[in-house]
Design an enzyme around this catalytic site. Sequence first.
Site, PDB file in Angstrom:
ATOM      1  N   GLY A  17      -6.776   5.018   5.498  1.00 29.08           N
ATOM      2  CA  GLY A  17      -6.278   5.993   4.532  1.00 29.08           C
ATOM      3  C   GLY A  17      -6.634   7.421   4.913  1.00 29.08           C
TER       4      GLY A  17
ATOM      5  CB  SER B  57      -6.389  -2.516   0.440  1.00 27.51           C
ATOM      6  OG  SER B  57      -6.056  -1.175   0.613  1.00 27.51           O
TER       7      SER B  57
ATOM      8  CD  GLU C 167     -10.503  -5.361   7.039  1.00 31.26           C
ATOM      9  OE1 GLU C 167     -10.739  -6.196   6.158  1.00 31.26           O
ATOM     10  OE2 GLU C 167      -9.483  -4.645   7.063  1.00 31.26           O
TER      11      GLU C 167
ATOM     12  CD  GLU D 241      -2.683  -1.413   2.340  1.00 31.75           C
ATOM     13  OE1 GLU D 241      -3.620  -0.705   2.675  1.00 31.75           O
ATOM     14  OE2 GLU D 241      -2.247  -2.346   3.033  1.00 31.75           O
TER      15      GLU D 241
ATOM     16  CE1 TYR E  38     -12.917  -3.234  -0.549  1.00 32.81           C
ATOM     17  CE2 TYR E  38     -13.740  -5.196  -1.648  1.00 32.81           C
ATOM     18  CZ  TYR E  38     -13.609  -4.426  -0.510  1.00 32.81           C
ATOM     19  OH  TYR E  38     -14.182  -4.840   0.655  1.00 32.81           O
TER      20      TYR E  38
ATOM     21  CG  ASP F 137     -13.744  -1.570   6.834  1.00 26.53           C
ATOM     22  OD1 ASP F 137     -13.991  -0.369   7.076  1.00 26.53           O
ATOM     23  OD2 ASP F 137     -12.758  -1.946   6.187  1.00 26.53           O
TER      24      ASP F 137
ATOM     25  NE  ARG G 264     -12.284   2.028   6.763  1.00 29.61           N
ATOM     26  CZ  ARG G 264     -11.353   1.824   5.831  1.00 29.61           C
ATOM     27  NH1 ARG G 264     -10.620   2.808   5.385  1.00 29.61           N
ATOM     28  NH2 ARG G 264     -11.161   0.613   5.353  1.00 29.61           N
TER      29      ARG G 264
ATOM     30  CG  ASN H 253      -8.900  -0.830   8.184  1.00 34.66           C
ATOM     31  OD1 ASN H 253      -8.271  -1.552   7.431  1.00 34.66           O
ATOM     32  ND2 ASN H 253     -10.221  -0.827   8.220  1.00 34.66           N
TER      33      ASN H 253
END
Lengths: 319, 303
Positions: free
Chosen positions: A281, A150, A275, A14, A221, A262, A260, A277
């Site tokens: 981003g 991602s 999950e 990433e 995505y 999800d 974050r 993060n």
Amino acid sequence: MSRVAVLKGGRSLERQVSLRSGARVEAAIKRLGHEVVPIDVGVDLIERLRAESPDVCFVALHGRDGEDGTVQELLEILDLPYTGSGVPACARAMDKVLTKHMLLEAGVPTPEFFAFTQMAFRELGAAEALPIIEERLDFPIVVKPSSQGSALGIKFARSAADVPAALVSAFSYDARVLLERHVKGRDLAVSVLDGDGGPRALPVVEAVPREEDFYDFEARYEIGRTEFVCPAELPGAVAERAAELALATYGILGLHGFGRVDLMLDEADELYVLEANPIPGLTDTSLLPMAAEAADIGFDELVGRILELALARAAAAPA
Amino acid sequence: MDAEGMRVDLLEDTLDRLERDGRRPKFIYTVPSFQNPAGVTMSLARRKRLVEVAAERELLVLEDNPYGLLRYEGEAPEPLYGLDGGVYVMYLGTFSKILSPGIRLGWVVAPPPVLEKINLGKQEADLCTSTLSQLMVQAYFELSDWREYVRSLTAIYRGRRDAMLAAMAEHFPSQAEWTHPAGGLFIWATLPDFIDTDDLLVRALRDNVAFVPGSGAYLDGRGHNSMRLNFSGSDEERIREGVRRIGEAIREQLELYGTLTGEFKAVPVEGAEADAGQTDPGAGARVVELRRREGRPRRAGGA
């Protein structure tokens, strides 16, 4: 005025996203009146940090090294304050399997799953168990590497015939992969930001596929095929429940500063956490800044608050 | 495209379909010699037919020939430009592959009215290429034995190609197929369907070796089990080691797939030769509808 090192780039898959996050963060830090030291993370990281001796490090790295606790460990050793979650929280969040086990133990719903290492297939004959798993999870099944950020390496198996190739792909990214029940429904993300009154959930972002009736997991995505809506159009109770689950996940993993979570919302209005993060981003199309914006927190304010939290944590820590 | 280059019959089908849809192509782009990424060369018969098709339909053809002078065996077929006599064919050459990659200078041969337009467009795009570098290149070709230099380059590249083909025969599993280019810089390999080379690349990168995944050569998702291997930049020893590592990563995936399905075993190649030119580097031509840009591309920051 502080001297802020922005750690970005690195060798993770990433890297490009991280460079964009880093550039945007640097601009904000300058606007806030601080001095910026941009560092593209490489073999000279320790040397650079020693030479620059910043007051605080903004970790704008995503994926391996930057988000899994490795870089955080080095910063701890150098005794440098840094933004975001600490070593154990990063290690927990980057490991999807561990995250899911912890969520289940705490009673937070996450889709049913089974996880295996490549060794288990090679040396313990785990393949023999695949038919049982397939029956338990029911198709379609999502196959993903345990530790990638991602959507990298995530495959969608529509039938038993798709499973072996999906596993081969996922094992390209990690020695451990999980097979997860696919939750058909809406794709939600809840960002969390710490503050004076403790962590707070920001408005829900929904990823909406542009094409009707499309059922292509990978395409979801792809650039331009998904639209992000914030705040998501949800019944109040559902949005509240999403915020509650995101905050619970944030707490269970021990995240700090921001993060974050999800989630999926199924057709029966049940929510499942997929999950978390630790360093989502921060680019101009990323979800955390979008959610902050919806809560009237501009990007500069967001970056400023993340920096303050890092300095406050360092000040509170025993010397 | 197949081992003889572009399938001109499929091109004609495509042109028919476009005509029915009321769409007129601007021109036909092709790399007839040692195509990138497949490495294959268009046969003389196909070249003749392509030039005929262009004349019949009054369509321009852009013949891009960056690798044509890097031939390691056999005779070069006539360029399209020669066959057509410069009526419908525009020809592009480059000094990047025969003098220096950084030189970024090339040449165009085209029918005069087309050349006039190209000059205009180029002036608008970059206000002309640096005169100094043009003069240096001109002097080089006037004063030096450039043919000898190209011969020395082809000797080096021939050795590297042979090293790569030999290493592939040794380290790639028998289920893989690949092209045997007579020149140029690329080999195109195709693996069993269940291997996704975008993912395989991630695995290979852990061993510090890279290739170009085949999906990059298509706009419509094909090529996912293919890869382009480039033998120009590394010496023979590094090529052998790189191919060995890629072969090992492939073998690992074949074995894993084998244990998962019980139906597919990795078979070591014993004394087999790289299968020359038998490979179909991609199914027939298809018109790909390009997605129109709709404002700014959106993507979650991931992470």
